[in-house]
Design a protein around this motif. Structure first.
Motif, PDB file in Angstrom:
ATOM      1  N   ASP A   1      -9.560   0.006  -5.044  1.00 44.77           N
ATOM      2  CA  ASP A   1     -10.489   0.470  -6.070  1.00 44.77           C
ATOM      3  C   ASP A   1      -9.809   1.593  -6.855  1.00 44.77           C
ATOM      4  OD1 ASP A   1     -12.284  -1.267  -4.923  1.00 44.77           O
ATOM      5  OD2 ASP A   1     -13.573   0.289  -4.062  1.00 44.77           O
ATOM      6  N   LEU A   2     -10.323   1.910  -8.018  1.00 43.75           N
ATOM      7  CA  LEU A   2      -9.732   2.960  -8.847  1.00 43.75           C
ATOM      8  C   LEU A   2      -9.696   4.315  -8.141  1.00 43.75           C
ATOM      9  CD1 LEU A   2     -11.185   2.080 -12.355  1.00 43.75           C
ATOM     10  CD2 LEU A   2      -8.864   1.678 -11.497  1.00 43.75           C
ATOM     11  N   ASP A   3     -10.681   4.582  -7.266  1.00 48.21           N
ATOM     12  CA  ASP A   3     -10.723   5.865  -6.577  1.00 48.21           C
ATOM     13  C   ASP A   3     -10.096   5.832  -5.177  1.00 48.21           C
ATOM     14  OD1 ASP A   3     -12.740   4.249  -5.601  1.00 48.21           O
ATOM     15  OD2 ASP A   3     -14.208   5.859  -5.424  1.00 48.21           O
TER      16      ASP A   3
ATOM     17  N   ALA B   1      -1.556  -3.878  -7.051  1.00 46.45           N
ATOM     18  CA  ALA B   1      -1.465  -3.170  -8.339  1.00 46.45           C
ATOM     19  C   ALA B   1       0.003  -2.837  -8.613  1.00 46.45           C
ATOM     20  CB  ALA B   1      -2.293  -1.894  -8.300  1.00 46.45           C
TER      21      ALA B   1
END
Length: 156
Positions: free
Chosen positions: A111-113, A140
């Motif tokens: 996740d982005l966080d 990613a």
């Protein structure tokens, strides 16, 4: 820390023996123990030390694909709890070439966080569940060297 959960020894021994297609007598011979002793360990009537359990599982060539399949739902939940999604397996486990000395290669989408601690905690939990070393790779920005792994990876 012990590699495998000795409280689960009966189930682990039975799963390893059946996967390898071995009789109790043949596995006992490979592990250097008496068949009646192995039968007692597999039935849960005899305690098994961490060293003995690892010896028996090695003799059966217990593969990481066995606990990976058994704990797939827990592994997916662990990934989710650590802000990782879409856990996929690749490498020797996926190809059916895994052995007792193999690791588990997992590809995840952070996740982005999510941060490195999330990945580290996920790895630790999967290792505790399976008894095998785990390599977790983020999808990613995958380097060219891992592009084949991304293409072959299969969801848990």
């Amino acid at each position: 820390m012990r590699r495998f959960d000795t409280d689960a020894a009966p189930q682990l021994i039975r799963a390893a023996r059946r996967d390898a297609g071995l009789t109790q007598a043949r596995l006992a011979q490979r592990a250097g123990v008496q068949q009646p002793s192995l039968a007692q360990m597999e039935s849960g009537n005899r305690p098994v030390s961490a060293q003995m359990l690892e010896r028996i599982l090695r003799a059966a060539d217990y593969r990481p694909s066995i606990p990976l399949a058994a704990h797939a739902a827990e592994i997916v939940e662990s990934a989710r709890a650590h802000r990782l999604s879409n856990p996929r397996v690749f490498g020797s486990v996926l190809r059916g070439e895994d052995t007792f000395d193999s690791d588990i290669d997992v590809l995840v989408t952070p996740d982005l966080d999510a941060d490195l601690f999330d990945v580290a905690l996920f790895i630790t939990e999967v290792e505790a569940l399976t008894g095998f070393p785990v390599d977790a790779v983020s999808d990613a920005g995958v380097p060219e060297a891992l592009s084949d792994a991304v293409r072959e990876a299969v969801r848990l």
